[in-house]
Design a protein around this motif. Structure first.
Motif, PDB file in Angstrom:
ATOM      1  N   VAL A   1     173.907  46.153 -36.614  1.00  0.00           N
ATOM      2  CA  VAL A   1     174.662  47.344 -36.230  1.00  0.00           C
ATOM      3  C   VAL A   1     175.994  46.919 -35.619  1.00  0.00           C
ATOM      4  CG1 VAL A   1     173.374  47.503 -34.031  1.00  0.00           C
ATOM      5  CG2 VAL A   1     174.675  49.477 -34.857  1.00  0.00           C
ATOM      6  N   ALA A   2     177.070  47.511 -36.108  1.00  0.00           N
ATOM      7  CA  ALA A   2     178.418  47.205 -35.627  1.00  0.00           C
ATOM      8  C   ALA A   2     179.139  48.504 -35.314  1.00  0.00           C
ATOM      9  CB  ALA A   2     179.194  46.410 -36.674  1.00  0.00           C
ATOM     10  N   ARG A   3     179.863  48.523 -34.201  1.00  0.00           N
ATOM     11  CA  ARG A   3     180.707  49.666 -33.857  1.00  0.00           C
ATOM     12  C   ARG A   3     182.064  49.458 -34.537  1.00  0.00           C
ATOM     13  NH1 ARG A   3     180.733  53.237 -29.180  1.00  0.00           N
ATOM     14  NH2 ARG A   3     179.057  51.962 -28.300  1.00  0.00           N
ATOM     15  N   VAL A   4     182.456  50.416 -35.371  1.00  0.00           N
ATOM     16  CA  VAL A   4     183.719  50.299 -36.099  1.00  0.00           C
ATOM     17  C   VAL A   4     184.710  51.391 -35.707  1.00  0.00           C
ATOM     18  CG1 VAL A   4     182.719  49.068 -38.062  1.00  0.00           C
ATOM     19  CG2 VAL A   4     182.747  51.574 -38.063  1.00  0.00           C
TER      20      VAL A   4
ATOM     21  N   LEU B   1     182.381  39.438 -44.620  1.00  0.00           N
ATOM     22  CA  LEU B   1     183.575  40.272 -44.636  1.00  0.00           C
ATOM     23  C   LEU B   1     183.238  41.629 -45.233  1.00  0.00           C
ATOM     24  CD1 LEU B   1     184.627  37.247 -44.605  1.00  0.00           C
ATOM     25  CD2 LEU B   1     186.659  38.114 -45.755  1.00  0.00           C
ATOM     26  N   CYS B   2     183.590  42.700 -44.523  1.00  0.00           N
ATOM     27  CA  CYS B   2     183.419  44.068 -45.013  1.00  0.00           C
ATOM     28  C   CYS B   2     184.810  44.682 -45.132  1.00  0.00           C
ATOM     29  CB  CYS B   2     182.572  44.892 -44.045  1.00  0.00           C
ATOM     30  SG  CYS B   2     180.977  44.161 -43.618  1.00  0.00           S
ATOM     31  N   LEU B   3     185.154  45.174 -46.328  1.00  0.00           N
ATOM     32  CA  LEU B   3     186.512  45.655 -46.549  1.00  0.00           C
ATOM     33  C   LEU B   3     186.516  46.678 -47.672  1.00  0.00           C
ATOM     34  CD1 LEU B   3     188.415  42.787 -48.413  1.00  0.00           C
ATOM     35  CD2 LEU B   3     185.968  42.763 -48.026  1.00  0.00           C
ATOM     36  N   PRO B   4     187.520  47.539 -47.720  1.00  0.00           N
ATOM     37  CA  PRO B   4     187.581  48.541 -48.793  1.00  0.00           C
ATOM     38  C   PRO B   4     187.631  47.877 -50.166  1.00  0.00           C
ATOM     39  CG  PRO B   4     189.154  49.050 -47.049  1.00  0.00           C
ATOM     40  CD  PRO B   4     188.628  47.691 -46.755  1.00  0.00           C
TER      41      PRO B   4
ATOM     42  N   ALA C   1     187.832  42.670 -36.124  1.00  0.00           N
ATOM     43  CA  ALA C   1     188.463  43.492 -37.148  1.00  0.00           C
ATOM     44  C   ALA C   1     189.966  43.303 -37.112  1.00  0.00           C
ATOM     45  CB  ALA C   1     188.117  44.967 -36.934  1.00  0.00           C
ATOM     46  N   LYS C   2     190.552  43.303 -38.304  1.00  0.00           N
ATOM     47  CA  LYS C   2     192.005  43.307 -38.426  1.00  0.00           C
ATOM     48  C   LYS C   2     192.370  44.202 -39.594  1.00  0.00           C
ATOM     49  CE  LYS C   2     196.190  40.612 -38.906  1.00  0.00           C
ATOM     50  NZ  LYS C   2     196.808  39.287 -39.070  1.00  0.00           N
ATOM     51  N   ASP C   3     193.244  45.155 -39.324  1.00  0.00           N
ATOM     52  CA  ASP C   3     193.597  46.147 -40.338  1.00  0.00           C
ATOM     53  C   ASP C   3     192.296  46.799 -40.841  1.00  0.00           C
ATOM     54  OD1 ASP C   3     196.283  45.488 -39.956  1.00  0.00           O
ATOM     55  OD2 ASP C   3     196.162  43.882 -41.449  1.00  0.00           O
ATOM     56  N   ASP C   4     192.002  46.669 -42.124  1.00  0.00           N
ATOM     57  CA  ASP C   4     190.798  47.298 -42.667  1.00  0.00           C
ATOM     58  C   ASP C   4     189.678  46.298 -42.957  1.00  0.00           C
ATOM     59  OD1 ASP C   4     191.762  49.924 -42.643  1.00  0.00           O
ATOM     60  OD2 ASP C   4     192.832  49.614 -44.536  1.00  0.00           O
ATOM     61  N   ILE C   5     189.782  45.086 -42.430  1.00  0.00           N
ATOM     62  CA  ILE C   5     188.772  44.058 -42.690  1.00  0.00           C
ATOM     63  C   ILE C   5     187.934  43.828 -41.431  1.00  0.00           C
ATOM     64  CG2 ILE C   5     188.340  41.676 -43.380  1.00  0.00           C
ATOM     65  CD1 ILE C   5     190.966  41.701 -44.886  1.00  0.00           C
TER      66      ILE C   5
ATOM     67  N   ARG D   1     193.977  31.973 -44.061  1.00  0.00           N
ATOM     68  CA  ARG D   1     194.297  32.858 -45.186  1.00  0.00           C
ATOM     69  C   ARG D   1     194.413  34.326 -44.802  1.00  0.00           C
ATOM     70  NH1 ARG D   1     196.772  30.389 -49.282  1.00  0.00           N
ATOM     71  NH2 ARG D   1     195.835  28.337 -49.647  1.00  0.00           N
ATOM     72  N   LEU D   2     193.615  34.753 -43.806  1.00  0.00           N
ATOM     73  CA  LEU D   2     193.608  36.173 -43.456  1.00  0.00           C
ATOM     74  C   LEU D   2     194.097  36.437 -42.038  1.00  0.00           C
ATOM     75  CD1 LEU D   2     190.208  37.296 -45.042  1.00  0.00           C
ATOM     76  CD2 LEU D   2     192.488  37.242 -46.082  1.00  0.00           C
ATOM     77  N   ASP D   3     194.413  35.368 -41.317  1.00  0.00           N
ATOM     78  CA  ASP D   3     194.923  35.486 -39.950  1.00  0.00           C
ATOM     79  C   ASP D   3     193.951  36.264 -39.056  1.00  0.00           C
ATOM     80  OD1 ASP D   3     196.751  35.003 -37.909  1.00  0.00           O
ATOM     81  OD2 ASP D   3     197.835  36.874 -38.254  1.00  0.00           O
ATOM     82  N   ILE D   4     192.664  35.955 -39.230  1.00  0.00           N
ATOM     83  CA  ILE D   4     191.623  36.568 -38.396  1.00  0.00           C
ATOM     84  C   ILE D   4     190.890  35.459 -37.652  1.00  0.00           C
ATOM     85  CG2 ILE D   4     189.524  37.978 -38.361  1.00  0.00           C
ATOM     86  CD1 ILE D   4     190.452  39.262 -40.956  1.00  0.00           C
TER      87      ILE D   4
END
Length: 346
Positions: free
Chosen positions: A89-92, A178-181, A160-164, A147-150
């Motif tokens: 479970v993650a709070r987004v 990684l969870c992303l659109p 989280a960063k942006d939508d990732i 690569r993703l600056d996270i």
């Protein structure tokens, strides 16, 4: 929903498994950083003004701890204490949570929770517009940052960063989920694949096995107490919270020591992957447990997680004619309170 995996050059074995034209993929995961499309996982979103209070009454996790990146394991039980689903479970968002679980369980879990949701200001959505990618290997954290600056999160934490959204999972090598659109999946995959080798998602499932982490699917629900999957040893049960569905049975089994089956990790002397539910038999042909999940390891042998009786068994044990060798779990079988894991320094 768009199937972004069509663009990867992968072969779909079935609705749960993708593979690439990569020799010995599990071996690749030992030697290099790998990238996997995690099509066997799904997300059920729970959102609304009462989302936290609603989940607190249903999940084994202490939901008010799910903040500042902490993303623990949890489970949902029947009134008899049997697991209907286990999840992370993650709070987004302020009033929004993701339950990450086996994709075959998103619909049935929603159907179960719908019975209680009518009393709360909450909505549940199957987020089939979210892609999930597994990044595994010693260099995975550095690759994520480069690569993703996270910045990589700690174990059972997310960033989280942006939508990732990135979550850290246990395993013999560092693992990042990684969870992303869907719209970001291909460009993100292309960035990471410059330094990571694409492999099928069976490799991610193998690392779950090696981490002693079993995810139920729809064929296994309403069968096991959480402790039978060592869920309290993984920090997936809070014994300090109030009531939730099935809580009395789960607590009684813990405090009275009534858990008669346990999750066991093992290797089979063979390369035939047994079906889920295949019996683990003793020397007299008597069933002592059943296979939960199985995958081929880096050396072409089968590794499994099985739920086994805690009573002594006549040896040798076998599964479908293949000799059964018990392997050590990477954690002790003892209670790990999630409250001790929820440290803001992660």
């Amino acid at each position: 929903m768009t199937d972004w995996t069509h663009h990867l050059g992968a072969t779909r074995i079935d609705e749960r498994t993708l593979t690439f034209d990569t020799p010995t993929p599990a071996r690749q995961a030992l030697d290099t950083t790998t990238l996997s499309p995690l099509i066997h996982l799904g997300i059920l979103e729970v959102a609304g003004a009462d989302a936290e209070r609603f989940l607190q009454g249903q999940a084994s996790a202490q939901i008010d701890l799910v903040r500042d990146g902490f993303a623990p394991l949890t489970c949902f039980c029947s009134p008899k204490g049997r697991m209907l689903a286990n999840a992370q479970v993650a709070r987004v968002g302020d009033e929004r949570f993701w339950l990450i679980l086996d994709a075959s369980l998103t619909s049935s879990l929603k159907q179960h929770l719908d019975k209680f949701a009518v009393f709360y200001k909450v909505e549940m959505t199957h987020r089939d517009d979210i892609a999930m990618i597994g990044l595994t290997g010693a260099d995975a954290p550095a690759l994520l940052e480069a690569r993703l600056d996270i910045e990589p999160p700690g174990l059972w934490y997310g960033r989280a960063k942006d939508d990732i959204q990135v979550l850290r999972h246990p395993g013999p090598r560092p693992r990042l989920l990684l969870c992303l659109p869907d719209s970001l999946a291909i460009p993100t995959w292309e960035k990471l694949s410059l330094q990571a080798k694409p492999v099928g998602n069976a490799v991610w499932r193998l690392h779950d096995i090696q981490a002693g982490l079993a995810w139920l699917d729809v064929s296994q629900q309403d069968t096991y107490l959480p402790q039978m999957l060592n869920w309290e040893a993984l920090g997936g049960i809070s014994f300090k919270k109030g009531c939730y569905t099935g809580q009395e049975v789960v607590a009684r089994a813990h405090f009275r020591g009534q858990v008669k089956k346990r999750l066991v990790r093992a290797q089979l002397e063979g390369d035939v992957i047994p079906a889920k539910g295949t019996s683990v038999e003793d020397a007299n042909g008597k069933s002592r447990g059943e296979v939960l999940t199985a995958e081929l390891d880096a050396y072409g042998q089968v590794e499994i997680l099985a739920v086994m009786t805690t009573r002594d068994s006549d040896t040798p044990l076998s599964v479908a004619g293949q000799r059964f060798k018990t392997l050590k779990l990477p954690y002790p079988i003892e209670r790990l309170d999630p409250e001790t894991l929820a440290e803001p320094s992660q």
